[in-house]
Motif scaffolding. Structure first.
Motif, PDB file in Angstrom:
ATOM      1  N   GLY A 104       0.832  -1.192   0.000  1.00 26.70           N
ATOM      2  CA  GLY A 104       0.000   0.000   0.000  1.00 26.70           C
ATOM      3  C   GLY A 104       0.866   1.240   0.000  1.00 26.70           C
ATOM      4  O   GLY A 104       2.078   1.178   0.182  1.00 26.70           O
ATOM      5  N   ASN A 105       0.231   2.364  -0.222  1.00 28.78           N
ATOM      6  CA  ASN A 105       0.945   3.640  -0.275  1.00 28.78           C
ATOM      7  C   ASN A 105       0.160   4.707   0.459  1.00 28.78           C
ATOM      8  O   ASN A 105      -1.076   4.689   0.464  1.00 28.78           O
ATOM      9  CB  ASN A 105       1.131   4.094  -1.721  1.00 28.78           C
ATOM     10  N   TYR A 106       0.898   5.640   1.045  1.00 31.03           N
ATOM     11  CA  TYR A 106       0.265   6.832   1.580  1.00 31.03           C
ATOM     12  C   TYR A 106      -0.149   7.687   0.397  1.00 31.03           C
ATOM     13  O   TYR A 106       0.600   7.857  -0.554  1.00 31.03           O
ATOM     14  CB  TYR A 106       1.231   7.606   2.486  1.00 31.03           C
ATOM     15  N   ASP A 107      -1.346   8.221   0.461  1.00 28.09           N
ATOM     16  CA  ASP A 107      -1.853   9.040  -0.633  1.00 28.09           C
ATOM     17  C   ASP A 107      -1.348  10.474  -0.507  1.00 28.09           C
ATOM     18  O   ASP A 107      -0.965  10.922   0.568  1.00 28.09           O
ATOM     19  CB  ASP A 107      -3.380   9.027  -0.627  1.00 28.09           C
ATOM     20  N   LEU A 108      -1.382  11.176  -1.617  1.00 22.90           N
ATOM     21  CA  LEU A 108      -0.961  12.570  -1.626  1.00 22.90           C
ATOM     22  C   LEU A 108      -1.889  13.416  -0.758  1.00 22.90           C
ATOM     23  O   LEU A 108      -1.462  14.405  -0.156  1.00 22.90           O
ATOM     24  CB  LEU A 108      -0.939  13.100  -3.068  1.00 22.90           C
ATOM     25  N   THR A 109      -3.128  13.007  -0.658  1.00 23.68           N
ATOM     26  CA  THR A 109      -4.086  13.756   0.156  1.00 23.68           C
ATOM     27  C   THR A 109      -3.884  13.545   1.658  1.00 23.68           C
ATOM     28  O   THR A 109      -4.578  14.155   2.460  1.00 23.68           O
ATOM     29  CB  THR A 109      -5.523  13.374  -0.238  1.00 23.68           C
ATOM     30  N   ALA A 110      -2.926  12.720   2.042  1.00 24.94           N
ATOM     31  CA  ALA A 110      -2.585  12.569   3.457  1.00 24.94           C
ATOM     32  C   ALA A 110      -2.001  13.872   4.001  1.00 24.94           C
ATOM     33  O   ALA A 110      -2.015  14.109   5.211  1.00 24.94           O
ATOM     34  CB  ALA A 110      -1.599  11.427   3.652  1.00 24.94           C
ATOM     35  N   ILE A 111      -1.528  14.707   3.113  1.00 21.97           N
ATOM     36  CA  ILE A 111      -0.980  16.008   3.515  1.00 21.97           C
ATOM     37  C   ILE A 111      -2.043  16.843   4.222  1.00 21.97           C
ATOM     38  O   ILE A 111      -1.735  17.610   5.134  1.00 21.97           O
ATOM     39  CB  ILE A 111      -0.409  16.749   2.283  1.00 21.97           C
ATOM     40  N   VAL A 112      -3.304  16.662   3.831  1.00 24.34           N
ATOM     41  CA  VAL A 112      -4.401  17.418   4.440  1.00 24.34           C
ATOM     42  C   VAL A 112      -4.463  17.142   5.943  1.00 24.34           C
ATOM     43  O   VAL A 112      -4.608  18.057   6.755  1.00 24.34           O
ATOM     44  CB  VAL A 112      -5.739  17.062   3.752  1.00 24.34           C
ATOM     45  N   ALA A 113      -4.334  15.881   6.326  1.00 20.74           N
ATOM     46  CA  ALA A 113      -4.381  15.534   7.748  1.00 20.74           C
ATOM     47  C   ALA A 113      -3.111  15.954   8.475  1.00 20.74           C
ATOM     48  O   ALA A 113      -3.153  16.300   9.653  1.00 20.74           O
ATOM     49  CB  ALA A 113      -4.600  14.031   7.911  1.00 20.74           C
ATOM     50  N   ILE A 114      -1.986  15.929   7.776  1.00 22.31           N
ATOM     51  CA  ILE A 114      -0.710  16.274   8.397  1.00 22.31           C
ATOM     52  C   ILE A 114      -0.575  17.779   8.607  1.00 22.31           C
ATOM     53  O   ILE A 114       0.080  18.231   9.545  1.00 22.31           O
ATOM     54  CB  ILE A 114       0.449  15.713   7.548  1.00 22.31           C
ATOM     55  N   VAL A 115      -1.229  18.562   7.764  1.00 21.88           N
ATOM     56  CA  VAL A 115      -1.112  20.021   7.826  1.00 21.88           C
ATOM     57  C   VAL A 115      -1.906  20.621   8.995  1.00 21.88           C
ATOM     58  O   VAL A 115      -1.558  21.695   9.492  1.00 21.88           O
ATOM     59  CB  VAL A 115      -1.555  20.602   6.464  1.00 21.88           C
TER      60      VAL A 115
END
Length: 141
Positions: A104-115
């Motif tokens: 599996g991979n972390y999605d690019l939209t994971a940035i939303v939760a990290i920000v």
């Protein structure tokens, strides 16, 4: 005042947390009964505790925007929001542990939760500066 910079940071933090309810954090093969199953993704509604944490974080950010007259309480709520957003990240990571490792991979939209925690930190910094400014003006009186 509502037009202070920390209000912008809090609004962006609320938007980021609510967006993490829909955008995926991780996509991969999930493990069910010891066997890999179909491809699934982790979103903010993947678990009940995760959903409560994400929604509470977003609501805290929205409520804190309108508490501009009581800076100390606004700072406390923002600190609680920072804690809850970090807790949400931990819960996201625990949901990722349920997937097959390496598939599996972390999605690019994971940035939303990290920000979101970063935006809470920026809002707290703005509140601290306002508090410092008010104290310095009180000394001049």
């Amino acid at each position: 005042m509502i037009q202070r910079i920390q209000s912008v940071w809090l609004l962006l933090a609320a938007a980021a947390t609510f967006l993490s309810l829909k955008f995926s954090f991780y996509t991969g093969n999930i493990i069910k009964d010891g066997q890999p199953k179909a491809i699934s993704s982790v979103v903010g509604t993947s678990g009940i505790l995760l959903t409560i944490s994400v929604v509470a974080t977003g609501l805290l950010a929205l409520v804190a925007i309108f508490l501009y007259k009581d800076r100390k309480f606004q700072m406390r709520l923002s600190l609680l929001g920072l804690f809850l957003s970090c807790l949400s990240l931990v819960l996201f990571y625990l949901q990722v542990k349920k997937f097959v490792p390496g598939e599996g991979n972390y999605d690019l939209t994971a940035i939303v939760a990290i920000v979101a925690p970063i935006l809470f930190i920026l809002a707290l910094r703005g509140m601290y500066r306002d508090q410092k400014l008010v104290k310095s003006l009180d000394r001049l009186r």
